[in-house]
Write an enzyme that holds these catalytic residues in place. Structure first.
Site, PDB file in Angstrom:
ATOM      1  N   HIS A  51      96.367 113.359  97.729  1.00 45.71           N
ATOM      2  CA  HIS A  51      95.206 112.914  96.947  1.00 45.71           C
ATOM      3  C   HIS A  51      95.435 111.579  96.251  1.00 45.71           C
ATOM      4  CE1 HIS A  51      93.442 116.888  97.520  1.00 45.71           C
ATOM      5  NE2 HIS A  51      94.617 117.406  97.185  1.00 45.71           N
ATOM      6  N   ARG A  52      96.614 111.000  96.443  1.00 39.91           N
ATOM      7  CA  ARG A  52      96.901 109.744  95.755  1.00 39.91           C
ATOM      8  C   ARG A  52      95.928 108.644  96.163  1.00 39.91           C
ATOM      9  NH1 ARG A  52     101.660 108.634  93.350  1.00 39.91           N
ATOM     10  NH2 ARG A  52     102.808 110.041  94.723  1.00 39.91           N
ATOM     11  N   GLY A  53      95.558 108.617  97.455  1.00 31.56           N
ATOM     12  CA  GLY A  53      94.654 107.580  97.931  1.00 31.56           C
ATOM     13  C   GLY A  53      93.309 107.608  97.227  1.00 31.56           C
TER      14      GLY A  53
END
Length: 663
Positions: free
Chosen positions: A280-282
């Site tokens: 989910h970093r993007g």
């Protein structure tokens, strides 16, 4: 000489934008800049502080703590506040702290002064490192792809936590370490470790400017800076002041900027479905970047254009391919009318675009359905596979940083079995017993009186020499030509590789996978210790074409040399899987007898580089009930020329290696 002004750099708009975004929102995780030499990458990074607002901090604190952030103060500043002391304040410009590639771990994280502890009894005297200096500043790593893994580990820990923990011999220290991480690299010099690559919030490509007037302006400004730096600074003073004001206001606006819910949904769909990004970093980084872009433009709401730019800067190193990135940008634009159109649930789906296979490539389809069964079979029958013989490497006297389970090695870190001591000028792992023995013989001449403490001097100090298990770098060079295209041969090869990789995973080795066919070699998997990625890379193997053995060995050697430039202490091992039927030389032409000569010449280079090598002959040698005998290749001769080991694949595990795997 004064530094080159930020505003005087011609072009490179993506780099400038990414650096400004990170200055507005430091939590974005930093900036990675790709590009060849001479494209102003380092120049822009070093010039960034001149357009950043001044910082206020505690004047006499080594970490320049922010007095407004009470929870982020160091231990000393917290204690002073609790005593009611008024902390002295000062303002200063942010600094660029450079992390050298050859820095020691102690230089990066800090260390406890052992000399002071023995002389004065001050066991807690901590000498701060580069992470301390980088707090609230810019930490810059040039050629970050060549940074040693032990420094990467410490850097990742500090970047994710915002603090630096140092523990040595039951003494610990913790201090704030919040910094803007900026790395530059030339992709031709090696890949970046995946964990560190993902840590960078934004990744941008430095452009080579082709426009003649722009290049002329670059020359003019470079010459002015060489002869009179003050003149160039004065010429762009107005632009510098505008950037400073713009950035100051953006930092003030940023906390108030909002992203419309519909646009946030569209970004999430683009990142997860179109780009197929892992984790989910993007999504988070894109939203942070979009808000920072809006703030830099003086707006309090994110627009579609902000999201498009944020996607391009934040996802280029996370998207699986450039085409999927383009689809994602289209997806955000077509998802819905952001000015008040249909709901996200009613949005039109984007037509799927087929991915075309590699030209002239034939996928080994027979292998893919059996991956789970192959893994089960290997796990059940691993005992009969002679892994110990294949992966048994000779010891050497090299001192290494990294732990593993492959072989015994001297350790340069403060862990491992203490085997002896030695004298060195700077001691960071004190051998107390050896130090006392060295000092004891001098006490009489130093006027020692029984009952008093021993007098210790610097020549007495001894360093511990430690030994522990270390790891290797296993490079799998796989022949994927027509001659090994048979289902049995390629399946058997992959099963053997899976068995070896499973052992490598258990021993904590790093592995890389390279295939060669037609007239070239292709790196399927850069060096990693991710077993899942290695298995997935095996699924991507294509077979067909000629057999360029020399090229496969040459590219394997180049890969190993790149890794050795990053860390001279690695233990590389080449595992060459081929039938030895070379028919394409380094020229790329099928001109006998040069293919064989080229392959043997490359074997000589491997021997000169002293790389541990094993050749596994995948040719269809006679085996009852399997295949007929074929013409012999040059595998045994190559192994001898490389001073390596030689095995025949079909002999490694009898008939079992050719058995069908259950789906």
């Amino acid at each position: 000489m004064a530094g080159f002004p930020f505003a005087a750099v011609v072009g490179q708009s993506d780099i400038k934008t990414a650096l400004l975004i990170s200055a507005v929102a430091p939590e974005i995780g930093g900036v990675l800049i790709f590009g060849k030499r001479g494209t102003a990458k380092s120049t822009l990074v070093r010039a960034l502080p001149e357009v950043l607002p001044l910082l206020e901090g505690v004047a006499d604190c080594p970490y320049f703590c922010d007095p407004s952030q009470t929870r982020r103060l160091c231990r000393n500043c917290q204690a002073r506040q609790q005593r009611g002391e008024v902390l002295p304040l000062a303002t200063r410009r942010q600094r660029v702290i450079t992390l050298p590639l050859n820095a020691s771990e102690e230089r990066l994280v800090g260390y406890f002064d052992l000399t002071s502890a023995l002389k004065h009894g001050d066991a807690r005297r901590f000498e701060p490192g580069l992470l301390a200096a980088a707090n609230r500043n810019i930490l810059y790593v040039d050629e970050v792809n060549l940074l040693a893994d032990h420094l990467v580990d410490s850097l990742l820990d500090a970047a994710s936590l915002g603090v630096n923990y140092v523990e040595r011999d039951n003494v610990s220290e913790v201090h704030p370490a919040r910094f803007l991480l900026v790395g530059t690299m030339n992709p031709e010099e090696g890949e970046l470790r995946p964990q560190l690559l993902d840590r960078f919030g934004l990744a941008v490509q430095a452009e080579t400017i082709r426009n003649v007037p722009s290049r002329s302006l670059i020359i003019e400004r470079a010459l002015i800076h060489q002869s009179d730096p003050a003149q160039l600074t004065a010429e762009v003073a107005g632009e510098t002041a505008d950037l400073l004001q713009k950035l100051t206001l953006a930092i003030e606006y940023y906390p108030q900027v909002k992203t419309p819910p519909k646009l946030r949904y569209a970004i999430a769909k683009a990142v997860s479905q179109e780009m197929q990004a892992a984790g989910h970093r993007g999504d988070i980084v894109v939203n942070i970047a979009a808000r920072a872009i809006a703030a830099l433009d003086g707006r309090l709401e994110v627009t579609l254009d902000d999201a498009n730019l944020a996607l391009r800067l934040a996802m280029s190193h996370r998207a699986r391919s450039f085409s999927s990135l383009q689809k994602a940008l289209m997806g955000v634009a077509q998802e819905e009318d952001l000015q008040g159109g249909e709901s996200p649930e009613e949005a039109t789906e984007i037509a799927q675009i087929d991915d075309y296979p590699e030209p002239e490539a034939v996928p080994d389809e027979d292998y893919k359905p059996g991956m789970a069964g192959i893994s089960r079979k290997i796990k059940e029958g691993l005992e009969g596979f002679p892994l110990k013989a294949i992966l048994d490497f000779p010891r050497d006297r090299q001192t290494r940083q990294y732990s593993g389970r492959r072989f015994e090695s001297l350790s340069s870190r403060r862990s491992g079995r203490y085997i002896r001591s030695r004298y060195q000028s700077e001691v960071n792992d004190l051998a107390l017993d050896a130090t006392l023995r060295a000092a004891a013989v001098h006490q009489k001449t130093r006027g020692w009186i029984p009952g008093q403490r021993l007098e210790l001097r610097e020549p007495d100090f001894r360093q511990k020499v430690r030994q522990r298990k270390s790891r290797a770098l296993l490079v799998f060079a796989i022949d994927a030509s027509d001659s090994v295209m048979s289902r049995q041969l390629m399946n058997a090869t992959k099963r053997a590789i899976l068995a070896l990789m499973q052992d490598a995973y258990e021993k904590r080795d790093r592995v890389a996978i390279l295939t060669f066919r037609f007239a070239s070699a292709r790196l399927l998997l850069p060096p990693t210790n991710n077993y899942t990625q290695a298995r997935e890379a095996l699924e991507q193997i294509y077979v067909g074409g000629c057999t360029p053995i020399a090229t496969g060995i040459q590219e394997s050697l180049k890969l190993i040399e790149k890794e050795q430039r990053r860390d001279r202490t690695i233990y590389p091992a080449l595992l060459l899987f081929t039938d030895g039927l070379a028919n394409v030389g380094l020229s790329g032409k099928m001109n006998e007898p040069y293919p064989v000569q080229d392959a043997l010449r490359m074997c000589d280079e491997i021997a000169q580089a002293r790389i541990a090598t094993t050749v596994i002959d995948t040719g269809p040698h006679f085996h009852p009930g399997v295949m007929r005998k074929s013409e012999e290749g040059i595998c045994r001769e190559m192994a001898e020329r490389m001073n390596g080991n030689y095995y025949i694949l079909s002999d490694l595990k009898g008939n079992n290696i050719f058995e069908e795997a259950e789906a």
